[in-house]
Scaffold this motif. Structure first.
Motif, short mmCIF file in Angstrom:
data_model
loop_
_atom_site.label_atom_id
_atom_site.label_comp_id
_atom_site.label_asym_id
_atom_site.label_seq_id
_atom_site.Cartn_x
_atom_site.Cartn_y
_atom_site.Cartn_z
N GLU A 1 -1.16 2.77 -7.33
CA GLU A 1 -1.45 1.70 -8.30
C GLU A 1 -0.97 2.09 -9.69
N SER A 2 -1.17 3.34 -10.06
CA SER A 2 -0.73 3.81 -11.38
C SER A 2 0.79 3.75 -11.49
N ALA A 3 1.48 4.14 -10.43
CA ALA A 3 2.94 4.07 -10.42
C ALA A 3 3.41 2.63 -10.55
N ALA A 4 2.77 1.71 -9.82
CA ALA A 4 3.15 0.30 -9.88
C ALA A 4 2.93 -0.27 -11.28
N THR A 5 1.80 0.06 -11.88
CA THR A 5 1.50 -0.42 -13.24
C THR A 5 2.54 0.09 -14.22
N ALA A 6 2.90 1.36 -14.11
CA ALA A 6 3.90 1.95 -15.01
C ALA A 6 5.27 1.30 -14.82
N LEU A 7 5.66 1.08 -13.58
CA LEU A 7 6.96 0.45 -13.31
C LEU A 7 7.02 -0.95 -13.92
N GLU A 8 5.98 -1.74 -13.71
CA GLU A 8 5.94 -3.09 -14.26
C GLU A 8 6.04 -3.06 -15.78
N SER B 1 3.50 13.43 2.55
CA SER B 1 2.81 13.13 3.81
C SER B 1 3.00 11.67 4.22
N PRO B 2 2.89 11.41 5.51
CA PRO B 2 2.97 10.01 5.97
C PRO B 2 1.82 9.17 5.41
N GLU B 3 0.67 9.80 5.19
CA GLU B 3 -0.48 9.07 4.64
C GLU B 3 -0.17 8.58 3.21
N MET B 4 0.41 9.45 2.39
CA MET B 4 0.74 9.06 1.02
C MET B 4 1.85 8.01 1.02
N GLU B 5 2.82 8.17 1.91
CA GLU B 5 3.88 7.17 2.02
C GLU B 5 3.26 5.80 2.37
N GLY B 6 2.30 5.81 3.28
CA GLY B 6 1.61 4.57 3.67
C GLY B 6 0.88 3.93 2.50
N GLU B 7 0.23 4.76 1.69
CA GLU B 7 -0.48 4.23 0.51
C GLU B 7 0.50 3.57 -0.46
N PHE B 8 1.64 4.21 -0.69
CA PHE B 8 2.63 3.64 -1.62
C PHE B 8 3.21 2.34 -1.06
N ARG B 9 3.48 2.31 0.23
CA ARG B 9 4.00 1.07 0.84
C ARG B 9 2.96 -0.05 0.76
N ALA B 10 1.68 0.29 0.93
CA ALA B 10 0.62 -0.72 0.86
C ALA B 10 0.52 -1.32 -0.55
N VAL B 11 0.69 -0.50 -1.56
CA VAL B 11 0.54 -0.97 -2.94
C VAL B 11 1.85 -1.58 -3.47
N LEU B 12 2.95 -0.88 -3.26
CA LEU B 12 4.23 -1.32 -3.82
C LEU B 12 5.00 -2.26 -2.91
N GLY B 13 4.56 -2.38 -1.66
CA GLY B 13 5.30 -3.20 -0.71
C GLY B 13 6.54 -2.48 -0.24
#
Length: 176
Positions: free
Chosen positions: A134-141, A161-173
């Protein structure tokens, strides 16, 4: 800006700049920080020691960013940023957003066209994958809105990790 999300080793990315999830001393550590220092070679430590001896005698504050050459890395530059340590009571999410924003700003000031980020603040600093994404997405926007003429064309999130990749895909699409 094109965004890519992938699992892998950030030290191998052939981008203009990689971001180091550093500690405030800038003198190396564990995790991503240690891996980047090992891959870059001893010149990176010397450059960080020079920063500490001159511009940053008290270290780098959480949320701030500074660049050094990449030395033995495929990346031309390493942008060091210090995430807030959630476990130590540094729970202001704006500082985590600032890590991403300031790293983008430094990359743009260097003329970088591509940048790769790790999950700053995740892992031992205690922020959840969702909070980091979420923080990364906010900063990018915010960066895209305030820097329409940026040189940065590609932003990669290189996650361990695959878990972190999954979190980023869930938030950033999916990559855009």
């Amino acid at each position: 800006m094109l965004t890519k999300i992938l699992q892998g080793d950030i030290t191998t990315r052939a981008v203009d700049a990689i971001v180091n999830a550093a500690n405030s001393t800038l003198l190396g550590g564990g995790g991503v920080d240690g891996a980047i220092h090992r891959a870059a070679g001893p010149q990176l430590l010397a450059a960080c020691q020079e920063l500490r001896a001159t511009d940053l005698p008290y270290g780098l504050a959480p949320g701030a960013a500074v660049a050094t050459p990449g030395f033995n890395l495929p990346a031309r530059w390493v942008i060091h940023t210090v995430g807030p340590n959630h476990h130590a009571g540094q729970t202001n999410k704006a500082l985590l957003v600032s890590c991403f924003s300031e790293s983008l700003r430094v990359a743009d000031s260097l003329g970088a066209e591509s940048i790769a980020f790790p999950a700053i603040g995740g892992g031992v600093y205690g922020w959840t994958g969702h909070q980091v994404a979420e923080s990364a997405a906010t900063a990018l926007e915010g960066f895209e809105a305030s820097h329409p003429g940026t040189t940065i064309a590609l932003v990669e999130f290189v996650l361990f990790s695959p878990e972190m990749e999954g979190e980023f895909r869930a938030v950033l699409g999916e990559p855009r």
